[in-house]
Design a protein around this motif. Structure first.
Motif, PDB file in Angstrom:
ATOM      1  N   ILE A   1      62.580  12.927   2.238  1.00  0.00           N
ATOM      2  CA  ILE A   1      62.989  13.873   3.271  1.00  0.00           C
ATOM      3  C   ILE A   1      63.541  15.147   2.646  1.00  0.00           C
ATOM      4  O   ILE A   1      63.145  16.258   3.008  1.00  0.00           O
ATOM      5  CB  ILE A   1      64.008  13.224   4.224  1.00  0.00           C
ATOM      6  N   CYS A   2      64.446  14.998   1.680  1.00  0.00           N
ATOM      7  CA  CYS A   2      65.055  16.175   1.037  1.00  0.00           C
ATOM      8  C   CYS A   2      64.018  17.012   0.296  1.00  0.00           C
ATOM      9  O   CYS A   2      63.990  18.240   0.426  1.00  0.00           O
ATOM     10  CB  CYS A   2      66.161  15.747   0.092  1.00  0.00           C
ATOM     11  N   SER A   3      63.158  16.374  -0.479  1.00  0.00           N
ATOM     12  CA  SER A   3      62.188  17.140  -1.266  1.00  0.00           C
ATOM     13  C   SER A   3      61.130  17.802  -0.386  1.00  0.00           C
ATOM     14  O   SER A   3      60.765  18.958  -0.623  1.00  0.00           O
ATOM     15  CB  SER A   3      61.529  16.244  -2.315  1.00  0.00           C
ATOM     16  N   THR A   4      60.657  17.112   0.633  1.00  0.00           N
ATOM     17  CA  THR A   4      59.638  17.689   1.503  1.00  0.00           C
ATOM     18  C   THR A   4      60.189  18.853   2.312  1.00  0.00           C
ATOM     19  O   THR A   4      59.552  19.902   2.428  1.00  0.00           O
ATOM     20  CB  THR A   4      59.061  16.620   2.447  1.00  0.00           C
ATOM     21  N   VAL A   5      61.376  18.672   2.869  1.00  0.00           N
ATOM     22  CA  VAL A   5      61.983  19.737   3.670  1.00  0.00           C
ATOM     23  C   VAL A   5      62.321  20.940   2.787  1.00  0.00           C
ATOM     24  O   VAL A   5      62.074  22.091   3.171  1.00  0.00           O
ATOM     25  CB  VAL A   5      63.227  19.218   4.425  1.00  0.00           C
ATOM     26  N   CYS A   6      62.859  20.701   1.600  1.00  0.00           N
ATOM     27  CA  CYS A   6      63.195  21.819   0.705  1.00  0.00           C
ATOM     28  C   CYS A   6      61.941  22.558   0.248  1.00  0.00           C
ATOM     29  O   CYS A   6      61.926  23.789   0.211  1.00  0.00           O
ATOM     30  CB  CYS A   6      63.990  21.326  -0.495  1.00  0.00           C
ATOM     31  N   LEU A   7      60.898  21.839  -0.090  1.00  0.00           N
ATOM     32  CA  LEU A   7      59.662  22.487  -0.523  1.00  0.00           C
ATOM     33  C   LEU A   7      59.039  23.300   0.605  1.00  0.00           C
ATOM     34  O   LEU A   7      58.617  24.449   0.397  1.00  0.00           O
ATOM     35  CB  LEU A   7      58.665  21.446  -1.035  1.00  0.00           C
ATOM     36  N   ALA A   8      58.985  22.737   1.792  1.00  0.00           N
ATOM     37  CA  ALA A   8      58.430  23.478   2.928  1.00  0.00           C
ATOM     38  C   ALA A   8      59.292  24.689   3.261  1.00  0.00           C
ATOM     39  O   ALA A   8      58.776  25.753   3.613  1.00  0.00           O
ATOM     40  CB  ALA A   8      58.308  22.555   4.138  1.00  0.00           C
ATOM     41  N   SER A   9      60.609  24.555   3.128  1.00  0.00           N
ATOM     42  CA  SER A   9      61.507  25.679   3.399  1.00  0.00           C
ATOM     43  C   SER A   9      61.345  26.786   2.368  1.00  0.00           C
ATOM     44  O   SER A   9      61.345  27.970   2.724  1.00  0.00           O
ATOM     45  CB  SER A   9      62.959  25.207   3.418  1.00  0.00           C
ATOM     46  N   VAL A  10      61.199  26.427   1.109  1.00  0.00           N
ATOM     47  CA  VAL A  10      61.012  27.426   0.054  1.00  0.00           C
ATOM     48  C   VAL A  10      59.698  28.176   0.255  1.00  0.00           C
ATOM     49  O   VAL A  10      59.653  29.407   0.144  1.00  0.00           O
ATOM     50  CB  VAL A  10      61.067  26.762  -1.345  1.00  0.00           C
ATOM     51  N   VAL A  11      58.641  27.454   0.565  1.00  0.00           N
ATOM     52  CA  VAL A  11      57.339  28.098   0.763  1.00  0.00           C
ATOM     53  C   VAL A  11      57.371  29.010   1.986  1.00  0.00           C
ATOM     54  O   VAL A  11      56.932  30.167   1.926  1.00  0.00           O
ATOM     55  CB  VAL A  11      56.220  27.040   0.885  1.00  0.00           C
ATOM     56  N   GLY A  12      57.897  28.515   3.085  1.00  0.00           N
ATOM     57  CA  GLY A  12      57.953  29.322   4.299  1.00  0.00           C
ATOM     58  C   GLY A  12      58.846  30.540   4.158  1.00  0.00           C
ATOM     59  O   GLY A  12      58.467  31.658   4.534  1.00  0.00           O
ATOM     60  N   ALA A  13      60.031  30.344   3.614  1.00  0.00           N
ATOM     61  CA  ALA A  13      60.961  31.465   3.435  1.00  0.00           C
ATOM     62  C   ALA A  13      60.414  32.461   2.421  1.00  0.00           C
ATOM     63  O   ALA A  13      60.570  33.678   2.597  1.00  0.00           O
ATOM     64  CB  ALA A  13      62.325  30.950   2.992  1.00  0.00           C
ATOM     65  N   GLY A  14      59.775  31.982   1.373  1.00  0.00           N
ATOM     66  CA  GLY A  14      59.201  32.881   0.379  1.00  0.00           C
ATOM     67  C   GLY A  14      58.083  33.740   0.940  1.00  0.00           C
ATOM     68  O   GLY A  14      58.027  34.944   0.686  1.00  0.00           O
ATOM     69  N   CYS A  15      57.201  33.125   1.718  1.00  0.00           N
ATOM     70  CA  CYS A  15      56.099  33.901   2.315  1.00  0.00           C
ATOM     71  C   CYS A  15      56.617  34.952   3.283  1.00  0.00           C
ATOM     72  O   CYS A  15      56.198  36.115   3.231  1.00  0.00           O
ATOM     73  CB  CYS A  15      55.138  32.957   3.029  1.00  0.00           C
ATOM     74  N   TRP A  16      57.503  34.552   4.183  1.00  0.00           N
ATOM     75  CA  TRP A  16      58.005  35.508   5.173  1.00  0.00           C
ATOM     76  C   TRP A  16      58.843  36.614   4.554  1.00  0.00           C
ATOM     77  O   TRP A  16      58.716  37.781   4.928  1.00  0.00           O
ATOM     78  CB  TRP A  16      58.813  34.789   6.253  1.00  0.00           C
ATOM     79  N   SER A  17      59.705  36.279   3.605  1.00  0.00           N
ATOM     80  CA  SER A  17      60.541  37.318   3.003  1.00  0.00           C
ATOM     81  C   SER A  17      59.704  38.276   2.154  1.00  0.00           C
ATOM     82  O   SER A  17      59.952  39.484   2.143  1.00  0.00           O
ATOM     83  CB  SER A  17      61.663  36.709   2.174  1.00  0.00           C
ATOM     84  N   PHE A  18      58.692  37.767   1.459  1.00  0.00           N
ATOM     85  CA  PHE A  18      57.803  38.631   0.687  1.00  0.00           C
ATOM     86  C   PHE A  18      57.022  39.569   1.600  1.00  0.00           C
ATOM     87  O   PHE A  18      56.881  40.761   1.313  1.00  0.00           O
ATOM     88  CB  PHE A  18      56.843  37.763  -0.148  1.00  0.00           C
ATOM     89  N   LEU A  19      56.535  39.037   2.712  1.00  0.00           N
ATOM     90  CA  LEU A  19      55.784  39.847   3.659  1.00  0.00           C
ATOM     91  C   LEU A  19      56.658  40.937   4.292  1.00  0.00           C
ATOM     92  O   LEU A  19      56.272  42.107   4.340  1.00  0.00           O
ATOM     93  CB  LEU A  19      55.187  38.958   4.745  1.00  0.00           C
ATOM     94  N   ILE A  20      57.846  40.572   4.725  1.00  0.00           N
ATOM     95  CA  ILE A  20      58.730  41.546   5.369  1.00  0.00           C
ATOM     96  C   ILE A  20      59.237  42.583   4.367  1.00  0.00           C
ATOM     97  O   ILE A  20      59.319  43.779   4.682  1.00  0.00           O
ATOM     98  CB  ILE A  20      59.881  40.824   6.093  1.00  0.00           C
ATOM     99  N   ALA A  21      59.549  42.156   3.150  1.00  0.00           N
ATOM    100  CA  ALA A  21      59.974  43.118   2.129  1.00  0.00           C
ATOM    101  C   ALA A  21      58.834  44.074   1.776  1.00  0.00           C
ATOM    102  O   ALA A  21      59.071  45.269   1.553  1.00  0.00           O
ATOM    103  CB  ALA A  21      60.452  42.381   0.879  1.00  0.00           C
ATOM    104  N   GLY A  22      57.609  43.583   1.747  1.00  0.00           N
ATOM    105  CA  GLY A  22      56.466  44.449   1.487  1.00  0.00           C
ATOM    106  C   GLY A  22      56.221  45.453   2.596  1.00  0.00           C
ATOM    107  O   GLY A  22      55.916  46.621   2.344  1.00  0.00           O
ATOM    108  N   ILE A  23      56.381  45.011   3.837  1.00  0.00           N
ATOM    109  CA  ILE A  23      56.230  45.932   4.966  1.00  0.00           C
ATOM    110  C   ILE A  23      57.330  46.987   4.945  1.00  0.00           C
ATOM    111  O   ILE A  23      57.059  48.179   5.155  1.00  0.00           O
ATOM    112  CB  ILE A  23      56.219  45.145   6.295  1.00  0.00           C
ATOM    113  N   CYS A  24      58.569  46.577   4.677  1.00  0.00           N
ATOM    114  CA  CYS A  24      59.672  47.545   4.590  1.00  0.00           C
ATOM    115  C   CYS A  24      59.460  48.523   3.435  1.00  0.00           C
ATOM    116  O   CYS A  24      59.808  49.699   3.542  1.00  0.00           O
ATOM    117  CB  CYS A  24      61.004  46.826   4.434  1.00  0.00           C
TER     118      CYS A  24
END
Length: 88
Positions: A12-35
Motif C-alpha cells: 500500500i505504501c509503495s504503490t501509493v507513494c509511487l503513483a503520487s510521485v508520478v502524478g505530482a511530477g507530471c502535473w507540476s512539470f506541466l504547470i511550471a512549463g506553462i508558467c
C-alpha cells in the motif's frame, strides 16, 4: 510475525507513494512549463519557484486521495487491519 500484514502495508505504501510521485511530477512539470512560457520565466526559476512547491503540495494531496481509487481498481490489497488481530 504476520508477514501478510507486513506485505500488505508495504504494498500500500509503495504503490501509493509511487503513483503520487508520478502524478505530482507530471502535473507540476506541466504547470511550471506553462508558467515559464506564459510569464517568460527562466527555466531554473520556473522549476524551483513554481514546480517544486507545487510538487510537494500535489504529492501530499495525491497521497491522501489515491488509496481509495487504487483499492477500487484492484491495485491494492485489503486493509492491513483485515488480516487479523496481530500487532494491535
Amino acid at each position: 510475525m504476520n508477514w501478510r500484514r507486513l506485505y500488505a502495508t508495504f504494498q500500500i505504501c509503495s504503490t501509493v507513494c509511487l503513483a503520487s510521485v508520478v502524478g505530482a511530477g507530471c502535473w507540476s512539470f506541466l504547470i511550471a512549463g506553462i508558467c515559464r512560457l506564459v510569464f517568460k520565466l527562466d527555466e531554473v526559476v520556473a522549476l524551483l519557484s513554481i514546480g517544486l512547491p507545487l510538487f510537494i503540495v500535489l504529492f501530499v494531496v495525491f497521497a491522501n486521495y489515491l488509496p481509495k481509487p487504487l483499492r477500487k481498481s484492484g491495485m491494492l490489497s485489503d486493509d492491513p487491519e483485515k488480516f487479523g488481530p496481530w500487532f494491535r
